[in-house]
Design a protein around this motif. Structure first.
Motif, PDB file in Angstrom:
ATOM      1  N   MET A  32      31.723 -32.534 -48.338  1.00 23.20           N
ATOM      2  CA  MET A  32      31.325 -32.546 -46.927  1.00 23.20           C
ATOM      3  C   MET A  32      30.079 -33.382 -46.650  1.00 23.20           C
ATOM      4  N   VAL A  33      29.456 -33.939 -47.683  1.00 23.22           N
ATOM      5  CA  VAL A  33      28.273 -34.770 -47.467  1.00 23.22           C
ATOM      6  C   VAL A  33      28.715 -36.129 -46.938  1.00 23.22           C
ATOM      7  N   GLY A  34      28.059 -36.609 -45.919  1.00 27.21           N
ATOM      8  CA  GLY A  34      28.424 -37.920 -45.359  1.00 27.21           C
ATOM      9  C   GLY A  34      29.187 -37.748 -44.061  1.00 27.21           C
TER      10      GLY A  34
ATOM     11  N   PHE B 254      19.515 -39.970 -32.833  1.00 32.95           N
ATOM     12  CA  PHE B 254      19.666 -40.588 -34.147  1.00 32.95           C
ATOM     13  C   PHE B 254      20.207 -39.564 -35.134  1.00 32.95           C
ATOM     14  N   ASN B 255      21.048 -40.040 -36.053  1.00 28.50           N
ATOM     15  CA  ASN B 255      21.354 -39.178 -37.183  1.00 28.50           C
ATOM     16  C   ASN B 255      20.255 -39.360 -38.233  1.00 28.50           C
ATOM     17  N   ARG B 256      20.282 -38.537 -39.262  1.00 26.91           N
ATOM     18  CA  ARG B 256      19.153 -38.535 -40.202  1.00 26.91           C
ATOM     19  C   ARG B 256      19.027 -39.857 -40.963  1.00 26.91           C
TER      20      ARG B 256
ATOM     21  N   CYS C  39      20.006 -32.520 -41.023  1.00 23.68           N
ATOM     22  CA  CYS C  39      20.333 -33.647 -41.911  1.00 23.68           C
ATOM     23  C   CYS C  39      21.828 -33.898 -42.035  1.00 23.68           C
ATOM     24  N   GLY C  40      22.645 -32.884 -41.839  1.00 25.53           N
ATOM     25  CA  GLY C  40      24.089 -33.076 -41.948  1.00 25.53           C
ATOM     26  C   GLY C  40      24.595 -33.232 -43.363  1.00 25.53           C
ATOM     27  N   GLU C  41      23.763 -32.882 -44.355  1.00 26.68           N
ATOM     28  CA  GLU C  41      24.239 -33.035 -45.731  1.00 26.68           C
ATOM     29  C   GLU C  41      23.759 -31.916 -46.651  1.00 26.68           C
ATOM     30  N   GLY C  42      23.425 -30.778 -46.072  1.00 22.29           N
ATOM     31  CA  GLY C  42      23.123 -29.614 -46.897  1.00 22.29           C
ATOM     32  C   GLY C  42      21.763 -29.625 -47.562  1.00 22.29           C
ATOM     33  N   ASN C  57      25.134 -23.414 -45.681  1.00 25.34           N
ATOM     34  CA  ASN C  57      24.779 -24.552 -44.830  1.00 25.34           C
ATOM     35  C   ASN C  57      26.018 -24.870 -43.999  1.00 25.34           C
ATOM     36  N   THR C  58      25.956 -24.622 -42.707  1.00 29.66           N
ATOM     37  CA  THR C  58      27.184 -24.780 -41.912  1.00 29.66           C
ATOM     38  C   THR C  58      27.610 -26.237 -41.775  1.00 29.66           C
TER      39      THR C  58
END
Lengths: 284, 725, 159
Positions: A32-34, B254-256, C39-42, C57-58
């Protein structure tokens, strides 16, 4: 929209896999990263995703006098809290990411992701872990060092599901584990080392070491190990003997430089850790 | 009157506060930037895809006013039109309903550039390959400052020490990324967002649109640390253009990855010292050259340079000084404001250099520094009398009491030699002394900002504060309310601060430079005093205040002579570590901090600044590595790569304040928010030096660096692999 | 994919992409915005929620795995006596600065408390481990750690 399968038995799971074009989703903490979910173990974009989190069979842990069998779907937290799990493995798990990730990430996922920097892999190598893979055609068992072929590359075919890890129960009189991470928690690994030995009547009846993040896969070399096994502990008192072991590993270790660390640091630190452990052993 | 507010920040803690990403407007569109992929070049050819209905592209040619971001100099275009100076520079803004379609359109845009050789480092900027990026010499700014007679000083010296120190980038890593949302309302273009300075955004919109029918509103802001001072203009300028054209709500968040890669950073600085010490062990001359890496546009570099120059001798009385500073243009993201604004760099360098000088001349670093402290009788580097009392000696005593610094220095110096203990651990302790000038540099508060505030009492006796200073986490709103409530002697819950909204609040200046309490808080205190004296029950009353410079304050911007800042706060940090000689990792065993901020209006709120600032500074000194790759972008791209401290990386901080009330601050308070970031890196480095017995000259001090210092010469070059991102 | 689950005690039924992160479902589909994306990546923990009693982490948690699950977010926790107690403790400790990490932090602290067999024995290290996946850039963590002891003191009998 991708099709989702979420079976409750292994038998159903391998049936789905046999249809082809199905990717396996375990804990998902790497997938799920990215921006878009990406499975390292699946080339391209699958048309279906197989969620294996509802399969209770994959969440069992059992042991007998010789081995511990760990279900691939057990989360790192579940292993961390089970005292039947070898302490070295639990020690390494405690240094993986942080609680939120350990609650989701699975043992099987960690193995199939086959990252050179995975924290549990050196321990699994050290303990001679066997990997059990199931498909509609039955079960195959691989020694872990054969199962993992390279970064993100394993023996798993598109119809296979990793179901269990079988870890031999081995008692060690001496163990050593260090993860050198980027920080104290939530850290990626720069270098790791795990060692285990048995000293009986002044002899090294067993001696092993494995390194993480210093090459494309975990570095363990049983030929070098055999040079020590059977030697008296006093053999390690000779500085040149320790140096010869270090030199032998130096030839096997080939770390890279990246944004996280340097090749020089990784090589130097892994060898110094080895030297530290050998010196500790020489003191009995 | 008991004025405790245990419910302050309740909305944030309950998850009901609205950050910009939590705002929603019916029919809102999404915005995405198309960015330059070339670090230095001229746009040659553009191929645009066909846009589906409802999707729009905005560029320099759509700007109705001036295509410039008004940040000090107006050199930074809102949209690049011909020239690009860094990878990531905004060329277009794409707007439409579906972000995935926007991402797809971005991939289809093809720009070719006529590129020339980029400069990323100061030395590359100096080399001017393919000519200068700006002006004739790549220098955005240059100044020299002289105190005493440098030649005479060196003539008295018996030892002259040359030393270099350097600092790298630092990323703010506020937990909430940059974001704004714009919409039309009542004939105005409104932008709400995550920002420190609504009036900056207001002026930027007005400059780009060419009219003043604009309005900026701060949303609850998830951290700033300087990163949301100037940078929101980069979003707001192009967004205002799109909102004006479409007359629809559009958000741009912005995204990270984007935030780490393309927002401003702390300036890297290189320091070269030449310092003369006389026969009594006192410094008689210091010649310093400092160079700061500005990035592609001037932005705030001139002000960072000015602070670096005017405070370069830190808290020390050095009779003869020459300092020359230059801000260099390079082809990277423009560097900007970051908590401390040049001071963390300067404090690290001077503290580290003076430790080296002390050791070189056989003196104890702390005693050596103390022997050079400015006193109440001293003159500053810029020739001003010290206003108020210096309490540095008291602070040193307090720091020693808390940390047992001197005892530990002795005991760690006696640690076994490394060769006997090569697999063990060694302890080290380090101390840094530092200052921070509060308010805008020189007399800019008087000639440029002229802050205005108002307080309004309603007929029920509730008081509203009207000021443009924002609470970005530092607790400013509570501090403001306490100043007013305590002056009026009314319960705290009867005072509140209005949301910073340029339609409603006067321009009390930006939330920067540790000025909010010192300058704006003092105006509020005076407004409250006026209200108290004239209080009439049952009617609405309004009192305004405008900044007036204290009589003692003088400044000459041409010669840099006078009071470099209206007031100065002081601090001491002590760091104790245990270093693993095998892995070269260090564990922080203790952190201590002593401050003179005049008076802390709310001790717990200030403790929050102490803890957060010191941990951010420890990260800066130890783990927060941000390196340029060959393309001139950052190798660290994510929150996994850019390593800030977690809860397990730092211990509880022990801190203490020395009261030293300042006449022209509210309740005697001076500034403190930035101060807390100034000393941690230097103290950390001193602790590592004390553990390993080797001098260090750059930050961050990573295990890799320590390993090189300790073992670099052991087996020659062992590097095996190649660089891999 | 049809997903049925319990969110803060209420039954929910949705039809969404199985790989949609729970974070997106919560914020954009259901409109509960206490859970933040940092951050969208945990890595940062701002999006933490509790799924079947576990902190996750959802942003990394696909909605497919939420089918049949119990989900607790800050919107639910803040309505409970324990949640209120913990939030009050955090405010008393001044452990909230910009507040962006706070929703995730409250849930992580809550897990430390509810997973402890005896809250009076919780060590500072255990608290720090519990929040080690929740980055905070403002506070330096000290005052957040203090909140646990305040919650234990003020919430006697609750834990």
């Amino acid at each position: 929209m991708v099709i989702a399968y979420r079976p409750e038995t292994t038998a159903q799971a391998v049936e789905y896999l046999a249809r082809g074009d199905v990717a396996i989703f375990a804990g998902g903490t790497d997938i799920m990263v990215g921006d878009k979910p990406v499975c390292r173990s699946f080339k391209g974009e699958p048309s279906a995703m197989l969620f294996i989190d509802a399969i209770d069979e994959l969440k069992t842990l059992s042991d007998n006098s010789k081995t511990i069998t760990v279900g691939a779907g057990l989360s790192l937290t579940e292993l961390e809290n089970d005292h039947r799990v070898p302490k070295l493995l639990r020690d390494s798990i405690l240094q993986v990411a942080a609680p939120g990730v350990r609650n989701c990430a699975t043992m099987g996922g960690n193995v199939c992701n086959a990252s050179p920097a995975a924290d549990t892999l050196p321990i699994l190598y050290l303990l001679d872990t066997q990997v059990v893979v199931s498909s509609v055609n039955g079960k195959i068992t691989f020694p872990i060092e054969q199962f993992i072929k390279g970064p993100g590359i394993t023996q798993l075919t598109s119809s296979d599901l990793l179901t269990q890890l079988v870890i031999p129960k081995t008692e060690f009189s001496h163990t050593f584990y260090r993860k050198v991470g980027t920080r104290c928690a939530n850290a990626l690994t720069k270098v790791s080392i795990v060692g285990a030995a048995n000293i009986q009547n002044g002899l090294l009846s067993d001696w092993r070491v494995a390194f993480g993040a210093v090459g494309p896969t975990v570095v363990r070399d049983q030929q070098i190990e055999s040079l020590l096994i059977g030697k008296p502990v006093a053999w390690l008192k000779q500085h040149h003997n320790i140096q010869s072991i270090i030199e032998a590993y130096k030839a096997k270790i080939s770390p890279l430089s990246d944004q996280r660390s340097t090749a020089t640091y990784r090589l130097r630190t892994s060898l110094k850790l080895l030297e530290k452990w050998l010196t500790e052993l020489s003191d009995g | 009157m008991v004025t405790v507010n245990t419910q302050f920040k309740q909305a944030e803690a309950c998850g009901v506060a609205e950050y910009v990403a939590d705002r929603h407007f019916e029919g809102q569109l999404e915005g995405r930037f198309y960015r330059s992929s070339c670090s230095r070049g001229v746009i040659d050819d553009v191929q645009l895809p066909t846009f589906p209905p409802g999707y729009h592209l905005f560029s320099a040619s759509d700007v109705p006013g001036k295509n410039e971001l008004p940040i000090v100099e107006n050199d930074w275009p809102a949209f690049a039109d011909k020239e690009v100076r860094y990878i990531g520079q905004v060329v277009y803004l794409l707007v439409g309903p579906d972000p995935e379609v926007l991402e797809d359109l971005i991939k289809q845009i093809k720009i070719t550039y006529i590129s020339s050789t980029p400069a990323f480092t100061i030395s590359q900027s100096q080399a001017m390959k393919d000519g200068p990026i700006c002006g004739s010499d790549n220098q955005f700014d240059h100044h020299e400052l002289i105190k005493g007679d440098i030649d005479k000083g060196f003539a008295e010296a018996v030892t002259i020490i040359e030393d270099s120190c350097s600092t790298s980038y630092q990323e703010h890593l506020y937990l909430e990324t940059q974001g704004v949302i714009g919409y039309p309302k009542e004939g105005k273009i409104v932008i709400e967002g995550s920002m420190q300075c609504p009036w900056y955004v207001h002026h930027c919109m007005s400059h780009v649109l060419g009219h003043d029918k604009v309005r900026a509103i701060q949303c609850t802001t998830g951290g700033g640390f300087g990163g949301k001072e100037d940078f929101p203009d980069v979003l707001a300028g192009p967004l205002a253009v799109a909102v004006e054209h479409l007359q629809l709500p559009i958000r741009l968040i912005f995204n990270r990855t984007e935030d780490i890669a393309f927002t401003s950073k702390r300036h890297p600085v290189e320091f070269n010292y030449r310092t003369g010490v006389d026969k009594d062990g006192k410094i008689v001359a210091m010649d310093l050259k400092l160079d700061i890496n500005s990035g592609g546009y001037f932005s705030l570099s001139g002000i960072v340079l000015q602070r670096s120059l005017t405070t370069c001798t830190n808290v020390y009385d050095i009779p003869n000084v020459r300092v020359s500073g230059t801000a260099w243009a390079t082809n990277t993201v423009p560097n900007g404001a970051f908590r401390g604004f040049g001071a963390p760099q300067t404090c690290f360098a001077i503290e580290t250099h003076l430790s080296h000088v002390a050791k070189e001349t056989g003196q104890d670093p702390a005693a050596f520094k103390q022997a050079h402290f400015l006193t109440s009788q001293s003159k500053t580097l810029t020739g001003a009398e010290i206003y108020g009392d210096m309490v540095l000696d008291q602070m040193m005593t307090r720091a020693d009491e808390l940390s047992d610094y001197h005892e530990k220095v002795k005991s760690y110096a006696a640690q076994v030699q490394m060769s006997d203990d090569k697999f063990g651990k060694r302890r080290g302790i380090g101390l840094a002394v530092f200052q921070h000038g509060c308010g805008f540099a020189g007399d800019l508060e008087d000639i440029l900002v002229k802050a205005k505030v108002a307080i309004v009492k309603d007929p029920q006796g509730n008081v509203e504060i009207l000021a443009s200073n924002t609470d970005i986490g530092q607790g400013l709103s509570l501090t403001f309310c306490k100043i007013v409530a305590e002056t009026l002697d009314i319960p705290l819950d009867r005072v509140h601060q209005a949301r910073p909204d340029t339609d409603k609040v006067p321009d009390s200046g930006p939330t920067v430079a540790s000025r909010s309490i010192l300058i704006v808080g003092y105006l509020l205190e005076n407004a409250a005093k006026e209200l108290k004296e004239n209080w009439i029950e049952g009617v609405e009353q309004r009192f305004e205040q405008v900044y007036k410079k204290p009589d003692y304050h003088h400044w000459d911007q041409q010669t840099y002579q006078g009071n470099a800042y209206q007031a100065t706060s002081y601090g001491i940090n002590v760091v104790e570590i245990e270093l693993d000689l095998v892995t070269c990792q260090s564990e922080i065993l203790g952190l201590w901090a002593v401050y003179d901020v005049g008076h802390a209006i709310d001790a717990l709120v200030f403790q929050g600044q102490i803890d957060g600032g010191l941990v951010q500074a420890i990260g800066y000194g130890s783990s927060e590595k941000l390196e340029l790759n060959e393309q001139g972008t950052f190798a660290q791209k994510s929150m996994a790569d850019y390593v800030i401290p977690t809860s397990l990386d730092v211990p509880k901080i022990v801190s203490s304040l020395v009261e030293n009330p300042y006449e022209f601050g509210p309740q005697g308070a001076k500034g403190g928010g930035e101060l807390t970031h100034n000393g941690g890196a230097a103290a950390y480095v001193a602790a590592v030096e004390s553990a390993i017995g080797v001098n260090i000259s750059s930050i961050p001090v990573t295990p890799e660096l320590i390993s090189e210092l300790l073992y670099g010469c052991e087996n020659g070059d062992e590097s095996g692999g190649k660089n891999e991102d | 994919m049809k997903i049925d689950f319990t969110l803060n005690g209420q039954a929910r039924s949705l039809n969404v992409d199985p790989l949609q992160p729970l974070l997106t479902t919560l914020r954009d589909v259901i409109g509960l915005k206490a859970t933040k994306e940092g951050c969208g990546e945990g890595e940062c923990g701002a999006c933490s929620a509790i799924v079947n009693g576990k902190l996750v982490n959802t942003c990394l948690f696909p909605i497919a795995q939420v089918d049949g699950a119990q989900v607790l977010t800050l919107e639910g926790l803040r309505e409970t006596p324990r949640g209120r107690c913990l939030i009050d403790a955090l405010l008393t400790a001044k452990g909230v600065q910009c507040g962006f990490c706070t929703p995730g932090m409250v849930l992580a602290l809550y897990q430390v408390l509810v997973n402890s067999p005896d809250v009076t024995q919780i060590t500072e290290h255990e608290i720090r481990v519990g929040i080690s996946g929740n980055l905070c850039r403002c506070t330096g963590y000290g005052m957040i750690v203090d909140a646990v002891n305040i919650a234990i003191e003020q919430g006697e009998g609750l834990w």
